[in-house]
Motif scaffolding. Structure first.
Motif, PDB file in Angstrom:
ATOM      1  N   GLY A  39      30.089   4.943  -9.112  1.00 41.78           N
ATOM      2  CA  GLY A  39      30.644   6.045  -9.900  1.00 41.78           C
ATOM      3  C   GLY A  39      30.045   6.042 -11.300  1.00 41.78           C
ATOM      4  O   GLY A  39      29.685   7.095 -11.829  1.00 41.78           O
TER       5      GLY A  39
ATOM      6  N   ILE B  58      28.076   8.862 -13.431  1.00 40.76           N
ATOM      7  CA  ILE B  58      28.549   9.274 -14.758  1.00 40.76           C
ATOM      8  C   ILE B  58      27.438   9.100 -15.805  1.00 40.76           C
ATOM      9  O   ILE B  58      27.167   9.997 -16.600  1.00 40.76           O
ATOM     10  CB  ILE B  58      29.836   8.488 -15.120  1.00 40.76           C
ATOM     11  CG1 ILE B  58      30.988   9.005 -14.233  1.00 40.76           C
ATOM     12  CG2 ILE B  58      30.172   8.595 -16.602  1.00 40.76           C
ATOM     13  CD1 ILE B  58      32.244   8.151 -14.236  1.00 40.76           C
TER      14      ILE B  58
ATOM     15  N   ASP C  68      36.025  14.582 -13.338  1.00 40.77           N
ATOM     16  CA  ASP C  68      36.005  13.400 -12.477  1.00 40.77           C
ATOM     17  C   ASP C  68      37.129  13.613 -11.463  1.00 40.77           C
ATOM     18  O   ASP C  68      38.306  13.559 -11.809  1.00 40.77           O
ATOM     19  CB  ASP C  68      36.235  12.150 -13.332  1.00 40.77           C
ATOM     20  CG  ASP C  68      36.157  10.863 -12.513  1.00 40.77           C
ATOM     21  OD1 ASP C  68      36.450  10.900 -11.303  1.00 40.77           O
ATOM     22  OD2 ASP C  68      35.822   9.813 -13.103  1.00 40.77           O
TER      23      ASP C  68
ATOM     24  N   LEU D  75      30.235   0.471  -2.965  1.00 43.79           N
ATOM     25  CA  LEU D  75      30.262   1.140  -4.267  1.00 43.79           C
ATOM     26  C   LEU D  75      29.384   2.375  -4.162  1.00 43.79           C
ATOM     27  O   LEU D  75      28.311   2.317  -3.541  1.00 43.79           O
ATOM     28  CB  LEU D  75      29.705   0.236  -5.364  1.00 43.79           C
ATOM     29  CG  LEU D  75      30.547  -0.954  -5.814  1.00 43.79           C
ATOM     30  CD1 LEU D  75      29.716  -1.845  -6.739  1.00 43.79           C
ATOM     31  CD2 LEU D  75      31.795  -0.509  -6.550  1.00 43.79           C
ATOM     32  N   GLY D  76      29.827   3.465  -4.748  1.00 42.77           N
ATOM     33  CA  GLY D  76      29.006   4.672  -4.732  1.00 42.77           C
ATOM     34  C   GLY D  76      29.538   5.710  -5.690  1.00 42.77           C
ATOM     35  O   GLY D  76      30.677   5.631  -6.149  1.00 42.77           O
TER      36      GLY D  76
ATOM     37  N   LEU E 235      41.034   1.330  -6.105  1.00 47.10           N
ATOM     38  CA  LEU E 235      42.004   2.248  -5.514  1.00 47.10           C
ATOM     39  C   LEU E 235      41.345   3.018  -4.377  1.00 47.10           C
ATOM     40  O   LEU E 235      40.132   2.937  -4.177  1.00 47.10           O
ATOM     41  CB  LEU E 235      42.479   3.254  -6.588  1.00 47.10           C
ATOM     42  CG  LEU E 235      41.378   4.119  -7.226  1.00 47.10           C
ATOM     43  CD1 LEU E 235      41.480   5.568  -6.803  1.00 47.10           C
ATOM     44  CD2 LEU E 235      41.445   4.014  -8.734  1.00 47.10           C
TER      45      LEU E 235
END
Ligand SMILES: *Cc1c(COP(=O)(O)O)cnc(C)c1O
Length: 374
Positions: free
Chosen positions: A71, A75, A167, A201-202, A320
């Motif tokens: 993420g 960003i 977001d 993760l991405g 989360l």
């Protein structure tokens, strides 16, 4: 195609050569230029990543999507749309990593930021400067679940010739599609609901604006925060159950919010699905349901972490959006990089607990909380 069908089919058509129903994982760093010229080098493009990007665009009902290694990779890449001397308006209750990158990294490149409660549209209007080029929103926010009016903010942002970014990690594309409300860019940590299984993760950026897409695609390759083909494949695998998972996340979160709201040790529950929640009205307007995230305040702030350690089903951990319930203490965990003074100004108290409600049986979650919280 409706959402649940999109999750299963968009970008995931059977392989035209072999008929493989599941897209293959192309683990390669480079491509022979003898017979084709579309693929050159793995940082620039990869067929598994292409499949994921197609899927992500369709999930947000957007035209274009780019995927990233995290993420924060997405960003960081989005923030390269800003130049020295530019200014950004950022939601004050933002992801800790977003606060960190604006205050510790972007500031060093001459990009200023103002952190604001974006629910007050008059304050937002007042915060614009001639050099304001971006408005950074989250809704619901992390960790206080504040809901901001995405449509109104997109209009204000456009009037000031500023790029609006949302977001959408907390809402997920199943519950909220900011592009349809006029927002320019949607970013995601696909680590969370989109991947959904706490095994990767991405990140992603989705947009309808071709001008921004061209700049961001260039930046994706130039900066190099690209995902591995294997992670793209895992993300695609997760996406297939996104619609089903989000329904259950919402069911369970609604049950937990009601339970916690009636618990004697809890002074306040932040969940936009509760009719008495300050964000309920706007959330109802822009979300299909209210999501799997909530936070609550314990009356006895001193013993919060000690109590959370007593949980047996719910895991004490950051992050989360996975199948398993995770709970955490923002003041000492996810938001410890936000200075105490700023935290308190925002309402991230010592007694605040953030709860990512998973897909377990709600009765087990309730019993677990009852046991740990007393
Ligand atoms: C986790 C998260 C991020 C950062 O994503 P990573 O995949 O951890 O880099 C950004 N925004 C929100 C709202 C998040 O929850």
């Amino acid at each position: 195609m409706r959402f649940a069908t999109t999750t299963i089919h968009a970008g995931q058509e059977p392989d035209p050569q072999t008929g493989a129903v599941t897209p293959p994982i192309y683990m390669t760093s480079t491509y022979s230029q003898k017979a084709q010229a579309e693929y050159v080098y793995g940082r620039g493009a990869n067929p598994t990543r292409d499949a994921l990007q197609k899927s992500l665009a369709a999930l947000e009902a957007g035209k274009r999507a780019l995927s990233f290694s995290s993420g924060m990779g997405a960003i960081t890449t989005a923030l390269t749309l800003l130049k020295k001397g530019d200014h950004a308006i950022v939601t004050d209750d933002c992801y800790g990593g977003v606060y960190r990158i604006f205050t510790r990294i972007m500031s060093g490149y001459g990009i200023e930021s103002t952190f604001l409660d974006l629910r007050d549209l008059v304050d937002v209007e007042d915060a614009f400067r001639p050099e304001t080029k971006m408005v950074w929103m989250e809704s619901p926010t992390n960790p206080l679940m504040k809901v901001v009016d995405l449509k109104e903010l997109a209009v204000i942002s456009k009037a000031h010739d500023s790029i609006s970014v949302c977001d959408n990690t907390f809402g997920s594309p199943a519950l909220q599609n900011p592009l349809g409300l006029g927002v320019d860019l949607v970013v995601h940590s696909t680590t969370k609901y989109i991947g959904g299984h706490a095994d990767l993760l991405g990140g992603a950026i989705v947009t309808d604006r071709e001008d921004l897409y061209e700049k961001l695609r260039f930046a994706q390759n130039a900066l190099g925060a690209v995902p591995s083909p294997f992670d793209c494949w895992l993300t695609l695998r997760g996406i297939k159950t996104l619609a089903v998972r989000m329904e259950r996340h919402c069911d369970n979160a609604e049950a937990m919010a009601r339970f916690l709201a009636g618990h004697k040790g809890v002074s306040n529950v932040h969940y936009p699905g509760l009719p008495e929640d300050p964000g309920h009205r706007v959330a109802k307007k822009q979300m299909r349901r209210f999501g799997g995230m909530l936070s609550f305040e314990m009356r006895d702030a001193a013993k919060v972490v000690e109590r959370l350690r007593r949980l047996e089903v719910i895991v004490l951990a950051e992050s989360l959006g996975g199948v398993e319930s995770l709970i955490e203490h923002p003041a000492s965990m996810t938001h410890s990089s936000v200075p105490k003074e700023q935290r308190e100004k925002q309402g991230i108290t010592e007694g605040l607990v953030r709860f990512s409600v998973g897909l377990e049986d709600a009765a087990d979650l309730q019993e677990d909380l009852q046991r740990a919280l007393g």
